[in-house]
Scaffold this active site. Structure first.
Site, PDB file in Angstrom:
ATOM      1  N   LYS A  70       0.809  -1.229   0.000  1.00  0.00           N
ATOM      2  CA  LYS A  70       0.000   0.000   0.000  1.00  0.00           C
ATOM      3  C   LYS A  70       0.841   1.278   0.000  1.00  0.00           C
ATOM      4  O   LYS A  70       0.420   2.295  -0.550  1.00  0.00           O
ATOM      5  CB  LYS A  70      -0.954   0.009   1.190  1.00  0.00           C
ATOM      6  N   ASP A 107     -10.078   3.040   2.038  1.00  0.00           N
ATOM      7  CA  ASP A 107     -10.207   2.501   3.392  1.00  0.00           C
ATOM      8  C   ASP A 107     -10.909   3.500   4.321  1.00  0.00           C
ATOM      9  O   ASP A 107     -11.700   3.110   5.184  1.00  0.00           O
ATOM     10  CB  ASP A 107      -8.833   2.144   3.964  1.00  0.00           C
TER      11      ASP A 107
END
Length: 279
Positions: A70, A107
């Protein structure tokens, strides 16, 4: 049935076999009758740059990224949206018609939507939020809560230095507390969030005395294996409203699926049950 015009997406991770994203996206693809596929792509860290560069050439519309990619993917992208840059992590890639690759972070959206759906009466203005942990997930959670209008964010982590760095990076109404004083930080809180792996299957539970936490507070955990962590069980037993972590996984997937496959998916009880049945 796939054709030569199938839209392709997937998830890149190392390892990736544990990911429930293929099951999740596969459910939506089948339900909507979309000519497309969502593939698990096991890519070692040393191969990430080559793999990302190959995605447009292979016809992918985009991918999700999971551990450990990420943060490492950011220098490889043509565009990084402002939220992802602020958080310092990208979990969704969108490949544009001209082949450029855009990085986003969904997210934060997934976390906030999960809390709002699981605890409809919660409002950001109701009081402080306590966040346990200072990793990548905590950065997304804190950005989401700050942007939503929470007036005070109490952050505590076993390594205070890491929490201080997070507070400096993100700014906003963050107050860093000592790990040993974590129970006292719950006094007057309206929301408690565990972003650590403590409580996950195979990990020790989060050691946290909830005595000071108001019974009116919402308690949520980003862990979803098990669905009810020891923290959530304890909170529920004392009368707090709890929100499990599965919804964050489901909701963070919605923006990516919509961008890749051109249809807006729904998060339903049937979807939850289907994803949970993969154990």
């Amino acid at each position: 049935m796939l054709t030569g015009k199938a839209r392709l997406a997937g998830v890149i991770g190392w390892p990736v076999g544990h990911s429930r994203s293929p099951r999740l996206h596969g459910y939506w693809l089948e339900k909507m009758g979309i000519d497309g596929a969502y593939l698990p792509l096991a890519v070692a860290p040393d191969d990430l740059a080559e793999a990302v560069r190959a995605l447009p050439k292979l016809g992918f519309r985009g991918v999700n990224l999971t551990i450990p990619h990420k943060e490492a993917v950011i220098p490889l992208l043509d565009v990084v949206d402002s939220l992802a840059a602020r958080i310092g992590a990208v979990n969704t890639l969108i490949i544009n018609e001209d082949g450029t690759i855009e990085g986003r972070n969904t997210d934060a959206f997934g976390f906030l939507e999960n809390v709002r759906r699981g605890a409809p009466l919660w409002q950001p203005s109701q009081g402080p939020a306590v966040v346990i942990g200072a990793g990548g997930a905590a950065r997304a959670v804190i950005a989401a809560l700050s942007d939503a209008g929470v007036g005070e964010l109490r952050l505590v982590n076993r390594s205070r230095d890491r929490a201080e760095r997070l507070a400096q990076d993100l700014g906003g109404p963050i107050v860093v507390g000592d790990w040993d004083s974590r129970a006292a930080l719950l006094d007057g809180a309206a929301l408690l969030v565990n972003t650590t792996s403590l409580g996950m299957a195979g990990q020790p539970p989060l050691d946290l005395d909830l005595a000071a936490l108001p019974v009116s507070a919402i308690v949520t955990d980003i862990v979803y294996v098990p669905l009810e962590t020891p923290l959530l069980a304890l909170a529920r037993q004392r009368g707090n409203r709890t929100v499990d972590g599965l919804g964050m996984l489901l909701w963070q997937a919605v923006p990516g699926f919509s961008a890749w496959f051109g249809q807006q998916p729904e998060v339903t009880d049937a979807l939850r049950a289907f994803v949970l049945s993969d154990r």
